[in-house]
Design a protein around this motif. Sequence first.
Motif, PDB file in Angstrom:
ATOM      1  N   UNK A  16      14.001   3.325 -12.818  1.00  0.00           N
ATOM      2  CA  UNK A  16      13.141   2.296 -12.234  1.00  0.00           C
ATOM      3  C   UNK A  16      12.655   2.725 -10.858  1.00  0.00           C
ATOM      4  N   UNK A  17      11.520   2.143 -10.447  1.00  0.00           N
ATOM      5  CA  UNK A  17      11.037   2.270  -9.070  1.00  0.00           C
ATOM      6  C   UNK A  17      10.543   0.903  -8.605  1.00  0.00           C
ATOM      7  N   UNK A  18      10.745   0.624  -7.314  1.00  0.00           N
ATOM      8  CA  UNK A  18      10.267  -0.628  -6.743  1.00  0.00           C
ATOM      9  C   UNK A  18       8.749  -0.593  -6.546  1.00  0.00           C
ATOM     10  N   UNK A  19       8.213   0.594  -6.344  1.00  0.00           N
ATOM     11  CA  UNK A  19       6.768   0.742  -6.116  1.00  0.00           C
ATOM     12  C   UNK A  19       5.959   0.744  -7.404  1.00  0.00           C
ATOM     13  N   UNK A  20       4.660   1.063  -7.254  1.00  0.00           N
ATOM     14  CA  UNK A  20       3.706   0.993  -8.356  1.00  0.00           C
ATOM     15  C   UNK A  20       3.028   2.346  -8.571  1.00  0.00           C
ATOM     16  N   UNK A  21       3.605   3.233  -9.369  1.00  0.00           N
ATOM     17  CA  UNK A  21       2.935   4.506  -9.630  1.00  0.00           C
ATOM     18  C   UNK A  21       1.611   4.333 -10.363  1.00  0.00           C
TER      19      UNK A  21
ATOM     20  N   UNK B 137      -3.164   9.789  -0.319  1.00  0.00           N
ATOM     21  CA  UNK B 137      -2.599  10.523  -1.451  1.00  0.00           C
ATOM     22  C   UNK B 137      -1.230   9.955  -1.798  1.00  0.00           C
ATOM     23  N   UNK B 138      -0.948   9.846  -3.094  1.00  0.00           N
ATOM     24  CA  UNK B 138       0.364   9.340  -3.516  1.00  0.00           C
ATOM     25  C   UNK B 138       0.817  10.081  -4.767  1.00  0.00           C
TER      26      UNK B 138
ATOM     27  N   UNK C 128       0.823  -1.205   0.000  1.00  0.00           N
ATOM     28  CA  UNK C 128       0.000   0.000   0.000  1.00  0.00           C
ATOM     29  C   UNK C 128       0.863   1.264   0.000  1.00  0.00           C
ATOM     30  N   UNK C 129       0.273   2.427   0.244  1.00  0.00           N
ATOM     31  CA  UNK C 129       1.004   3.692   0.122  1.00  0.00           C
ATOM     32  C   UNK C 129       2.062   3.797   1.228  1.00  0.00           C
TER      33      UNK C 129
END
Length: 252
Positions: free
Chosen positions: A195-200, A235-236, A137-138
Motif C-alpha cells: 500500500x501507499x498513502x499517496x496517489x501514483x 516530476x513524480x 500535491x507532489x
Amino acid sequence: MHTPLRIAVLECDTPVDGVNRRYNGYGGVFQVLLKAGAISLNQPERLDPATGLEVTAWDIVNDDKYPKLEDIDAVLLTGSKYNSYDNTPWIIRLVEFTQQVLAQDRVRLLGICFGHQILGRALGSKVGKSDQGWEISVCDMDLTDQGKQLFGRDKIRIQQMHQDIVYEYPPNVTPLGSSPRCAVQGMYSPRRFITVQGHPEFTGDIITEIIQIRAKQGIFTELQAQDALARANNEHDGVNIAVVFLKFLLED
C-alpha cells in the motif's frame, strides 16, 4: 503465452467531473497507470502491456457487488473523498471484504490512499484525521531500508491528497516509508499486500483539477491551494510505483 493478470479495481469514489469524463471512473485511471507500468517494466514475456492486464472496475459505493476471489488475481482499493473510519454500511462491507482477502493466500491486495487506510483498519490499526492537516500535491516520501530495497531508490516523490492517516503499523507488517506529515506512508507484506498513502495514479492535470475544485469549495485556503498548485506538475514516481506493484503481483 501467459494468462492475463486479473486485477479488480474497487472504485471507492467517483472522480471529479472532468477526470470522470476523460477516464470513465477510477477503473479507467488505474487502467492507464498499470498499462504504463507494464510498458516501463519492459518484460513482455512476463507481462505483455497489450494483452497481459485484465482490469475490471467495481463501483462498491453505489452497487454492493464484489468480485469472486476465484475469478481474480488481485484487488486494488482506490482513494476516496470518504472517511476510512466511518461506519456506513458500504465501508463496513469493504473492511469485511478486505479481511476476507487477507484470510487467504492467493489473491493479493494493492491499497491507495483511502484503500491504504482501509487495509490498515482491516488489520486492526487506528485510522483517523491527522493533526498535521492536509498533505497535497507532489511530496517526498522518505523510505525505510526495506522501502529502498523494494523501490530501488532512496526516496520517492508521489502525489498526495489526504488529511486522514493510519496511526500506527499493524503487527507483522513491513513499514515502507514516512513523511513529515504522515508516519505511515506505505505498508508491505510479501505475497499478500502493498500500500501507499499517496496517489501514483494522479497526473498533474488530475491533481490540479481536484485542488481547484476544493479551493472553490473552501476546503483548501488560497495559500494551501497556491502552494499545492505550484508543485502539481513536478516530476513524480507514479509509473515507477506501478512497476513495483506489478512486480509484486507477478512474484511467485
